[in-house]
Scaffold this motif. Structure first.
Motif, PDB file in Angstrom:
ATOM      1  N   SER A   9       0.821  -1.209   0.000  1.00 54.74           N
ATOM      2  CA  SER A   9       0.000   0.000   0.000  1.00 54.74           C
ATOM      3  C   SER A   9       0.855   1.260   0.000  1.00 54.74           C
ATOM      4  O   SER A   9       0.567   2.222  -0.727  1.00 54.74           O
ATOM      5  N   ASP A  10       1.919   1.282   0.805  1.00 55.51           N
ATOM      6  CA  ASP A  10       2.794   2.452   0.832  1.00 55.51           C
ATOM      7  C   ASP A  10       3.534   2.610  -0.489  1.00 55.51           C
ATOM      8  O   ASP A  10       3.715   3.729  -0.990  1.00 55.51           O
ATOM      9  N   ALA A  11       3.975   1.492  -1.062  1.00 53.26           N
ATOM     10  CA  ALA A  11       4.697   1.560  -2.331  1.00 53.26           C
ATOM     11  C   ALA A  11       3.789   2.053  -3.457  1.00 53.26           C
ATOM     12  O   ALA A  11       4.194   2.890  -4.270  1.00 53.26           O
ATOM     13  N   SER A  12       2.563   1.542  -3.524  1.00 46.67           N
ATOM     14  CA  SER A  12       1.650   1.964  -4.591  1.00 46.67           C
ATOM     15  C   SER A  12       1.289   3.437  -4.460  1.00 46.67           C
ATOM     16  O   SER A  12       1.157   4.145  -5.466  1.00 46.67           O
TER      17      SER A  12
ATOM     18  N   ALA B   6       3.239   5.743  -3.347  1.00 53.32           N
ATOM     19  CA  ALA B   6       4.402   6.508  -3.791  1.00 53.32           C
ATOM     20  C   ALA B   6       4.577   6.453  -5.302  1.00 53.32           C
ATOM     21  O   ALA B   6       5.014   7.425  -5.931  1.00 53.32           O
ATOM     22  N   VAL B   7       4.223   5.309  -5.903  1.00 53.89           N
ATOM     23  CA  VAL B   7       4.448   5.115  -7.340  1.00 53.89           C
ATOM     24  C   VAL B   7       3.359   5.775  -8.189  1.00 53.89           C
ATOM     25  O   VAL B   7       3.642   6.298  -9.273  1.00 53.89           O
ATOM     26  N   GLN B   8       2.126   5.765  -7.719  1.00 54.86           N
ATOM     27  CA  GLN B   8       0.992   6.230  -8.518  1.00 54.86           C
ATOM     28  C   GLN B   8       1.197   7.615  -9.149  1.00 54.86           C
ATOM     29  O   GLN B   8       0.909   7.810 -10.337  1.00 54.86           O
TER      30      GLN B   8
ATOM     31  N   GLY C  90       0.183   4.703 -18.345  1.00 59.14           N
ATOM     32  CA  GLY C  90       0.647   3.790 -17.312  1.00 59.14           C
ATOM     33  C   GLY C  90      -0.471   3.098 -16.551  1.00 59.14           C
ATOM     34  O   GLY C  90      -1.606   3.572 -16.487  1.00 59.14           O
ATOM     35  N   SER C  91      -0.129   1.969 -15.958  1.00 64.57           N
ATOM     36  CA  SER C  91      -1.053   1.225 -15.102  1.00 64.57           C
ATOM     37  C   SER C  91      -0.263   0.549 -13.999  1.00 64.57           C
ATOM     38  O   SER C  91       0.934   0.281 -14.141  1.00 64.57           O
ATOM     39  N   LEU C  92      -0.955   0.274 -12.892  1.00 63.07           N
ATOM     40  CA  LEU C  92      -0.312  -0.320 -11.729  1.00 63.07           C
ATOM     41  C   LEU C  92      -1.183  -1.459 -11.211  1.00 63.07           C
ATOM     42  O   LEU C  92      -2.377  -1.280 -10.977  1.00 63.07           O
ATOM     43  N   THR C  93      -0.580  -2.621 -11.040  1.00 62.72           N
ATOM     44  CA  THR C  93      -1.282  -3.779 -10.501  1.00 62.72           C
ATOM     45  C   THR C  93      -0.560  -4.239  -9.248  1.00 62.72           C
ATOM     46  O   THR C  93       0.671  -4.361  -9.249  1.00 62.72           O
TER      47      THR C  93
ATOM     48  N   ALA D 198      11.591   2.390 -10.726  1.00 63.59           N
ATOM     49  CA  ALA D 198      12.622   1.499 -10.195  1.00 63.59           C
ATOM     50  C   ALA D 198      13.569   2.240  -9.253  1.00 63.59           C
ATOM     51  O   ALA D 198      13.951   1.721  -8.194  1.00 63.59           O
ATOM     52  N   GLU D 199      13.948   3.462  -9.615  1.00 63.04           N
ATOM     53  CA  GLU D 199      14.822   4.259  -8.762  1.00 63.04           C
ATOM     54  C   GLU D 199      14.144   4.594  -7.438  1.00 63.04           C
ATOM     55  O   GLU D 199      14.756   4.510  -6.365  1.00 63.04           O
ATOM     56  N   LEU D 200      12.853   4.965  -7.507  1.00 64.56           N
ATOM     57  CA  LEU D 200      12.122   5.322  -6.301  1.00 64.56           C
ATOM     58  C   LEU D 200      11.996   4.131  -5.348  1.00 64.56           C
ATOM     59  O   LEU D 200      12.249   4.252  -4.143  1.00 64.56           O
ATOM     60  N   ILE D 201      11.612   2.983  -5.879  1.00 66.38           N
ATOM     61  CA  ILE D 201      11.454   1.802  -5.030  1.00 66.38           C
ATOM     62  C   ILE D 201      12.784   1.409  -4.408  1.00 66.38           C
ATOM     63  O   ILE D 201      12.859   1.002  -3.243  1.00 66.38           O
ATOM     64  N   GLY D 202      13.864   1.558  -5.164  1.00 69.49           N
ATOM     65  CA  GLY D 202      15.178   1.265  -4.603  1.00 69.49           C
ATOM     66  C   GLY D 202      15.524   2.165  -3.427  1.00 69.49           C
ATOM     67  O   GLY D 202      16.229   1.755  -2.499  1.00 69.49           O
ATOM     68  N   GLU D 203      15.014   3.398  -3.450  1.00 68.13           N
ATOM     69  CA  GLU D 203      15.298   4.345  -2.369  1.00 68.13           C
ATOM     70  C   GLU D 203      14.446   4.095  -1.137  1.00 68.13           C
ATOM     71  O   GLU D 203      14.922   4.241  -0.006  1.00 68.13           O
ATOM     72  N   ILE D 204      13.171   3.737  -1.333  1.00 64.47           N
ATOM     73  CA  ILE D 204      12.251   3.668  -0.198  1.00 64.47           C
ATOM     74  C   ILE D 204      12.039   2.258   0.347  1.00 64.47           C
ATOM     75  O   ILE D 204      11.566   2.096   1.474  1.00 64.47           O
TER      76      ILE D 204
END
Length: 236
Positions: free
Chosen positions: A37-40, A42-44, A51-54, A75-81
């Motif tokens: 939930s936190d990752a989605s 941040a990514v949205q 784009g789409s997110l599943t 990918a860069e954002l997820i690597g950071e958080i």
């Protein structure tokens, strides 16, 4: 090549260009520490119109489909958080100030000279101290001697990126919410009692020390001072 053929060729080139412009790629991210939930959340905001997110909460996965540049940013954002929680370590000390000097028979205790400048007491005595530590995001609680308790909830510093300047760097800091100092005791009937002497929130940088008056008025001849010293902020 006649006119119709030229027109058809131009249309094909235009269509091919449009298709190339919206070409998307798909990438699956498996989270190690961050919740889905936190990752989605941040990514949205990074996704484009294409784009789409599943999400797959049971497997801690995100599947992102978007143009290559956006997927790279994701990918860069997820690597950071998506990192293990940082650790905090906070030293707290409780000091009593008085308008009268303590007896010479009492053991001498070294007191920070800043106390004398900040609080108008003639003498100070250290009552108790302890060090609280744990993962950022967890609560901490401890006793201070036999008569007091200290507690707080630790949080990482968060800033909204929804500003014209983007998200500022929070730096090497930690947020202590609902920091509460209580006095505990037992009344004449043997019933345990508690009294809240101090409740506040504060942000601390590593090695920062804060002094807070507690439990008395400013003009009182006797009062408590809580010293909060951040030894480790939790920044990885």
């Amino acid at each position: 090549m006649n006119r119709k053929a030229l027109l058809a060729f131009a249309c094909c080139c235009l269509l091919a260009g449009l298709l190339a412009a919206v070409e998307t790629v798909t990438r699956v991210f498996t989270l190690q520490h961050l919740s889905v939930s936190d990752a989605s959340a941040a990514v949205q905001p990074l996704l484009s119109e294409e784009g789409s997110l599943t999400i797959q909460p049971r497997h801690s996965r995100l599947m992102v489909q978007d143009v290559p540049a956006v997927v790279e940013r994701v990918a860069e954002l997820i690597g950071e958080i998506d990192q293990a929680p940082g650790m905090f370590r906070v030293r707290v000390e409780l000091v009593r100030g008085t308008s009268e000097a303590y007896s010479s028979s009492e053991p001498a205790v070294e007191i920070d000279p800043r106390l004398e400048r900040m609080f108008k007491f003639s003498a100070f005595r250290r009552l108790a101290g302890t060090t609280l530590e744990g993962e950022v995001g967890s609560a901490a609680e401890a006793t201070l001697g036999s008569d007091y308790q200290i507690s707080f909830q630790s949080h990482a510093i968060e800033y909204s990126s929804d500003t014209p300047w983007g998200a500022p760097d929070p730096g090497d800091r930690i947020n202590l919410r609902r920091l509460i100092l209580k006095q505990v005791g037992v009344d004449a009937n043997g019933v345990r009692t508690t009294a809240v002497l101090l409740q506040t929130n504060m942000r601390l940088a590593s090695n920062q020390k804060v002094y807070i008056g507690a439990g008395s008025s400013e003009d009182s001849g006797d009062g408590l001072v809580l010293i909060v010293h951040c030894l480790q902020s939790g920044v990885r």
